[in-house]
Design an enzyme around this catalytic site. Sequence first.
Site, PDB file in Angstrom:
ATOM      1  N   ASP A  68       0.833  -1.191   0.000  1.00 35.89           N
ATOM      2  CA  ASP A  68       0.000   0.000   0.000  1.00 35.89           C
ATOM      3  C   ASP A  68       0.876   1.252   0.000  1.00 35.89           C
ATOM      4  O   ASP A  68       2.025   1.226   0.433  1.00 35.89           O
ATOM      5  CB  ASP A  68      -0.881   0.034   1.257  1.00 35.89           C
ATOM      6  CG  ASP A  68      -2.177  -0.728   1.072  1.00 35.89           C
ATOM      7  OD1 ASP A  68      -2.501  -1.073  -0.074  1.00 35.89           O
ATOM      8  OD2 ASP A  68      -2.859  -0.984   2.078  1.00 35.89           O
TER       9      ASP A  68
ATOM     10  N   LYS B  44      -0.978   0.969  -8.318  1.00 34.84           N
ATOM     11  CA  LYS B  44      -0.705   0.973  -9.751  1.00 34.84           C
ATOM     12  C   LYS B  44      -1.113  -0.321 -10.442  1.00 34.84           C
ATOM     13  O   LYS B  44      -0.768  -0.556 -11.594  1.00 34.84           O
ATOM     14  CB  LYS B  44       0.783   1.245  -9.982  1.00 34.84           C
ATOM     15  CG  LYS B  44       1.212   2.631  -9.515  1.00 34.84           C
ATOM     16  CD  LYS B  44       2.688   2.889  -9.792  1.00 34.84           C
ATOM     17  CE  LYS B  44       3.076   4.286  -9.317  1.00 34.84           C
ATOM     18  NZ  LYS B  44       4.514   4.562  -9.554  1.00 34.84           N
TER      19      LYS B  44
END
Length: 410
Positions: free
Chosen positions: A200, A222
Amino acid sequence: MAEHPAYPVGLRLTGRRVVVLGAGQVAQRRLPALIAAGADVHLVSPEATPSVEAMADTGEITWHRRDYAEGDLAEAWYALIATSDPDANTAASAEAERRRVWCVRSDDADAATAWTPATGSSEGVTVAVLTTQARGRDPRHTAAIRDAVVEGLRDGTLVAPHHRSRTPGVALVGGGPGDPDLITVRGRRLLAEADVVIADRLGPRDLLAELPPHVEVIDAAKIPYGRYMAQEAINNALVEHARQGRSVVRLKGGDPYVFGRGMEELQALAEAGIPCTVVPGISSSISVPGAAGIPVTHRGVAHEFTVVSGHVAPDDERSLVDWPSLAKLTGTLVVLMGVDKIGRIAETLVAHGRSPDTPVALVQEGTTAAQRRVDATLATVAETVVAQDVRPPAVIVIGDVVGVGPHGAA
């Protein structure tokens, strides 16, 4: 004997008679390991420390409340001599030699037939460190070596390859509030053993730089979402990498189950038949205020604290928080993910009875080098956030505990 190094060996003492002479600090330190080894421990001493006496009271050892006497070492496999009487120690040592009983002496290592190593354990491995000769032994040096090895095994900085097949799976690891030193020992070790780490944004990023080059690090922010929602894409990534036979760590900020969606990931893994380990982490809800000098509870000030998510405003139909009830509490309120909603949160609390003068602290980037604290009240916090450019991630503390501290007033 001192001219030759000691021969290291592990004694299997389960059910076997062990005699300990003396019940002071030395015995207090050594007895727990003997008990853990399953030894039939007989303690001979007229007096004992409170901790040793408690071991006798609970039946972990048999205590003979008297001084040493000839014959006490009969049928013993191992003896620890640690009395304050040099004559008794010498006599007991001589008996041990005659009876061929391995004997440790706390007062005279040269006269002993066995030495106690500095020991420590990690993941089923016991590390034992001995100096090579009795003369000039430095217990602090051996203990320091022991500590360095054990700590390396525990935190993953010392990694020995496992010559056995590993079971692929996923570990949901709470990384803590941001400072890399605040991850748990188990979490750090699992990181060191991972093939893939899905991290994270709010996880302890500095830990990722320590990973070996072969470890694949994936930024969860992403992951290409495509037709999936963000969380669903993360769940799929965890499953796919685990199915490829990899050891996967899902590194999350704080604790996986404190607004971390850890249970959603666990459920997805369970549905896919993927084994999962959950490693709790230090939640920012208590650690960040603490790092900023704010106790979430304090005697005479707050007897409770409540942690809520502020990611949706009080008047949002999606909110599950009973803000009117929170306003009536007298304890501490900790708000996570609420920087952009703090104005409406403050208005709601005041509207339902909380004093507008209630202290508020906003701690941005808590426990990291960029940490800063901004103080306000419920009446001023909305304008203060704008004026001071407070940005996420920040933990918001509401209550009188904000004023407790070296420079505050309880």
